[in-house]
Write a protein that holds these residues in place. Structure first.
Motif, mmCIF file in Angstrom:
data_model
loop_
_atom_site.group_PDB
_atom_site.id
_atom_site.type_symbol
_atom_site.label_atom_id
_atom_site.label_comp_id
_atom_site.label_asym_id
_atom_site.label_seq_id
_atom_site.Cartn_x
_atom_site.Cartn_y
_atom_site.Cartn_z
ATOM 1 N N SER A 124 2.871 -2.637 -23.042
ATOM 2 C CA SER A 124 2.500 -2.116 -24.210
ATOM 3 C C SER A 124 2.929 -2.855 -25.524
ATOM 4 O O SER A 124 2.651 -2.739 -26.208
ATOM 5 N N GLU A 125 3.798 -3.977 -25.410
ATOM 6 C CA GLU A 125 3.537 -4.700 -26.511
ATOM 7 C C GLU A 125 2.796 -5.409 -26.896
ATOM 8 O O GLU A 125 2.171 -4.993 -28.402
ATOM 9 N N ARG A 126 2.508 -5.566 -25.829
ATOM 10 C CA ARG A 126 0.725 -6.656 -26.229
ATOM 11 C C ARG A 126 -0.763 -5.697 -27.142
ATOM 12 O O ARG A 126 -1.656 -5.592 -27.901
ATOM 13 N N LEU A 127 -1.025 -3.914 -26.493
ATOM 14 C CA LEU A 127 -1.354 -2.607 -26.933
ATOM 15 C C LEU A 127 -0.622 -2.908 -28.336
ATOM 16 O O LEU A 127 -1.692 -1.376 -29.479
ATOM 17 N N SER A 182 -8.903 -9.308 -25.023
ATOM 18 C CA SER A 182 -8.761 -8.268 -25.713
ATOM 19 C C SER A 182 -8.972 -6.956 -24.284
ATOM 20 O O SER A 182 -9.384 -5.910 -24.713
ATOM 21 N N HIS A 183 -10.646 -7.940 -24.100
ATOM 22 C CA HIS A 183 -11.635 -6.797 -23.225
ATOM 23 C C HIS A 183 -10.479 -6.007 -21.669
ATOM 24 O O HIS A 183 -10.127 -5.693 -21.024
ATOM 25 N N TYR A 184 -10.024 -6.963 -20.722
ATOM 26 C CA TYR A 184 -8.712 -7.523 -20.816
ATOM 27 C C TYR A 184 -8.050 -5.834 -20.876
ATOM 28 O O TYR A 184 -6.940 -5.576 -19.445
ATOM 29 N N ILE A 185 -7.505 -6.155 -21.667
ATOM 30 C CA ILE A 185 -5.753 -4.959 -22.070
ATOM 31 C C ILE A 185 -6.658 -3.957 -22.508
ATOM 32 O O ILE A 185 -6.111 -2.410 -21.843
ATOM 33 N N PHE A 186 -7.518 -4.079 -23.247
ATOM 34 C CA PHE A 186 -8.031 -2.778 -24.105
ATOM 35 C C PHE A 186 -8.938 -2.255 -23.038
ATOM 36 O O PHE A 186 -9.230 -0.977 -23.628
ATOM 37 N N ASP A 187 -9.710 -2.598 -22.700
ATOM 38 C CA ASP A 187 -11.287 -1.977 -21.903
ATOM 39 C C ASP A 187 -11.007 -2.186 -20.182
ATOM 40 O O ASP A 187 -12.063 -1.378 -19.859
ATOM 41 N N GLU A 245 -10.935 -0.696 -16.650
ATOM 42 C CA GLU A 245 -10.456 0.219 -15.723
ATOM 43 C C GLU A 245 -8.760 -0.135 -15.332
ATOM 44 O O GLU A 245 -8.196 0.992 -15.514
ATOM 45 N N LYS A 246 -9.174 -1.324 -14.673
ATOM 46 C CA LYS A 246 -7.675 -1.469 -13.959
ATOM 47 C C LYS A 246 -6.121 -1.668 -14.581
ATOM 48 O O LYS A 246 -5.226 -0.794 -14.457
ATOM 49 N N THR A 247 -7.013 -2.187 -15.436
ATOM 50 C CA THR A 247 -5.062 -2.052 -16.592
ATOM 51 C C THR A 247 -4.893 -0.409 -17.017
ATOM 52 O O THR A 247 -3.816 -0.724 -17.199
ATOM 53 N N GLN A 248 -5.803 -0.202 -17.295
ATOM 54 C CA GLN A 248 -6.189 1.278 -18.287
ATOM 55 C C GLN A 248 -5.283 2.580 -16.998
ATOM 56 O O GLN A 248 -4.598 3.403 -17.368
ATOM 57 N N ASN A 249 -6.022 2.389 -15.924
ATOM 58 C CA ASN A 249 -4.856 3.126 -14.622
ATOM 59 C C ASN A 249 -3.738 2.789 -14.218
ATOM 60 O O ASN A 249 -2.829 3.610 -14.416
ATOM 61 N N LEU A 297 -0.882 -4.687 -30.877
ATOM 62 C CA LEU A 297 -1.335 -6.144 -31.398
ATOM 63 C C LEU A 297 -2.886 -5.597 -31.139
ATOM 64 O O LEU A 297 -3.502 -5.051 -31.168
ATOM 65 N N PRO A 298 -3.327 -6.765 -32.565
ATOM 66 C CA PRO A 298 -5.327 -6.577 -32.445
ATOM 67 C C PRO A 298 -5.915 -5.744 -31.396
ATOM 68 O O PRO A 298 -5.864 -7.495 -30.236
ATOM 69 N N ASN A 299 -7.063 -5.746 -31.137
ATOM 70 C CA ASN A 299 -7.920 -5.884 -30.479
ATOM 71 C C ASN A 299 -9.629 -6.785 -30.951
ATOM 72 O O ASN A 299 -9.509 -6.002 -31.878
ATOM 73 N N ASN A 300 -8.767 -7.883 -30.848
ATOM 74 C CA ASN A 300 -10.203 -9.353 -31.845
ATOM 75 C C ASN A 300 -10.890 -9.843 -30.954
ATOM 76 O O ASN A 300 -10.039 -10.476 -30.231
ATOM 77 N N GLN A 301 -12.004 -9.129 -29.629
ATOM 78 C CA GLN A 301 -12.786 -10.010 -28.859
ATOM 79 C C GLN A 301 -13.224 -11.491 -29.405
ATOM 80 O O GLN A 301 -13.697 -12.650 -28.362
ATOM 81 N N ALA A 302 -13.096 -11.087 -30.544
ATOM 82 C CA ALA A 302 -13.496 -12.312 -30.943
ATOM 83 C C ALA A 302 -12.515 -13.210 -31.013
ATOM 84 O O ALA A 302 -12.772 -14.748 -31.188
ATOM 85 N N TYR A 303 -11.151 -12.844 -31.460
ATOM 86 C CA TYR A 303 -10.460 -13.905 -31.397
ATOM 87 C C TYR A 303 -9.419 -14.647 -30.670
ATOM 88 O O TYR A 303 -8.772 -15.322 -30.042
#
Length: 272
Positions: free
Chosen positions: A178-181, A193-198, A200-204, A183-189
Motif C-alpha cells: 500500500s505504501e509503494r502504491l 513499477s511493472h511488478y507493483i502496478f501491472d 496480475e499476482k500483485t493485484q490479486n 509512490l510514483p509509477n515510473n518504469q524508466a526510473y
C-alpha cells in the motif's frame, strides 16, 4: 613486489564505471563483468572526497552482486562477503562525510536498499529488513517498500502451517504494498513499477487481502502489554540461547510460561 600506481577517480570516471556496471547487470553478462572488475586490481584508487569514495564502493558492491549470486554459491563462500564489504565501505565513507544533503540521502538510501536485497538473497531476511527500513526512513525509497512487500509475502508462504503468523506477515506485506502504491509509477526510473502496478499476482493479492480482512482485524496486535521482561529474564534467555537449553525440557511449566512471554514480546517487536 611492484607498488601499484595510484589513480584519481573523478566524476567522469565514476559515471563511466557506473554506466558499464549497469549495462552488464542488465545483460547479466558475468564474463565481461569479471574482466571489468579485474581492471581495478592494476591500480590503487584515490578520491577527491568521501562521497566519491562511497560511489566507487557502491558501484563495486553492485558489480560483485552479479558475480556472486548467493543461490549459485556455497553459503560459506568468502566471495559472498565481497558484496557486503563494499556496501559497508560505502556507508562508512558517507558517515565520515557527515553531510545530510539531498545527494547523500539519495545515495545512502540506494546503498541500504541494495545491501538489504543482497542479504535477502542469502536468506537473511531479518537482517535485510533493517536496511530496507533505513532506506524508507531516509527518503521513502520505493524499491525498499517493494522488497519488504515481496519478502513478507514469501515469509507468509514459508510459515503457512502457522496460520496466525502467516496472516500477520500477509498484513505486513499488504502495508508495504500500500505504501509503494502511493509512490510514483515510473518504469524508466523504478525497476519495480511493472511488478507493483501491472503484475496480475500483485493485484490479486491486494484484492484478496481486502476482501478477507479489514485493518480493524489487526488492532489486537497493538494492544498494550503491561508485562515487562526483567533484566533477570533477559539474562536467562541470553544464557539459554548460548547453551541451547530452550530446546530441552519443553514440557516444564516454567518453560511454557517463559515461551508464552517470549511469543508475546516477539509479536510486538515484529510490528516495528
Amino acid at each position: 613486489m611492484e607498488e601499484k600506481q595510484t589513480v584519481r577517480i573523478d566524476d567522469d570516471a565514476l559515471d563511466l564505471f557506473n554506466a558499464r556496471v549497469d549495462e552488464l547487470i542488465d545483460r547479466k553478462n558475468v564474463a565481461d563483468m569479471e574482466k571489468f572488475i579485474g581492471t581495478f586490481d592494476a591500480f590503487t584508487p584515490v578520491f577527491e572526497d568521501d562521497f566519491r569514495e562511497a560511489e566507487f564502493h557502491y558501484m563495486l558492491g553492485n558489480a560483485y552482486s552479479l558475480l556472486y549470486v548467493p543461490q549459485l554459491n556455497e553459503w560459506y563462500s568468502p566471495n559472498l562477503n565481497k558484496v557486503i564489504i563494499h556496501f559497508k565501505k560505502a556507508l562508512n565513507a558517507l558517515k565520515n562525510r557527515n553531510i545530510d544533503d539531498e545527494c547523500q540521502i539519495a545515495l545512502t538510501s540506494q546503498i541500504e536498499t541494495n545491501y538489504g536485497n543482497y542479504l535477502s538473497q542469502q536468506g537473511r531476511f531479518m537482517c535485510a529488513k533493517r536496511h530496507w527500513k533505513n532506506a524508507i526512513n531516509l527518503n521513502n525509497q520505493p524499491i525498499a517498500h517493494t522488497a519488504m512487500y515481496d519478502n513478507e509475502l514469501y515469509l507468509s508462504h514459508c510459515i503457512s502451517h502457522d496460520e496466525q503468523k502467516a496472516i500477520y506477515h500477509q498484513f505486513l506485506a499488504y502495508k508495504s504494498l500500500s505504501e509503494r502504491l502511493k509512490l510514483p509509477n515510473n518504469q524508466a526510473y523504478f525497476n519495480d513499477s511493472h511488478y507493483i502496478f501491472d503484475d496480475e499476482k500483485t493485484q490479486n493479492f491486494k484484492q484478496w487481502f481486502e476482501e478477507q480482512y479489514t485493518l480493524d482485524y489487526f488492532k489486537h496486535f497493538y494492544r498494550k502489554n503491561d508485562k515487562e521482561l526483567s533484566k533477570k529474564v533477559v539474562n536467562y534467555l541470553h544464557w539459554c540461547g548460548k547453551k541451547t537449553y530452550l530446546s530441552m525440557n519443553w514440557k516444564s511449566t516454567n518453560f511454557l510460561k517463559l515461551y508464552s512471554l517470549i511469543r508475546f514480546h516477539y509479536r510486538l517487536s515484529a510490528l516495528d
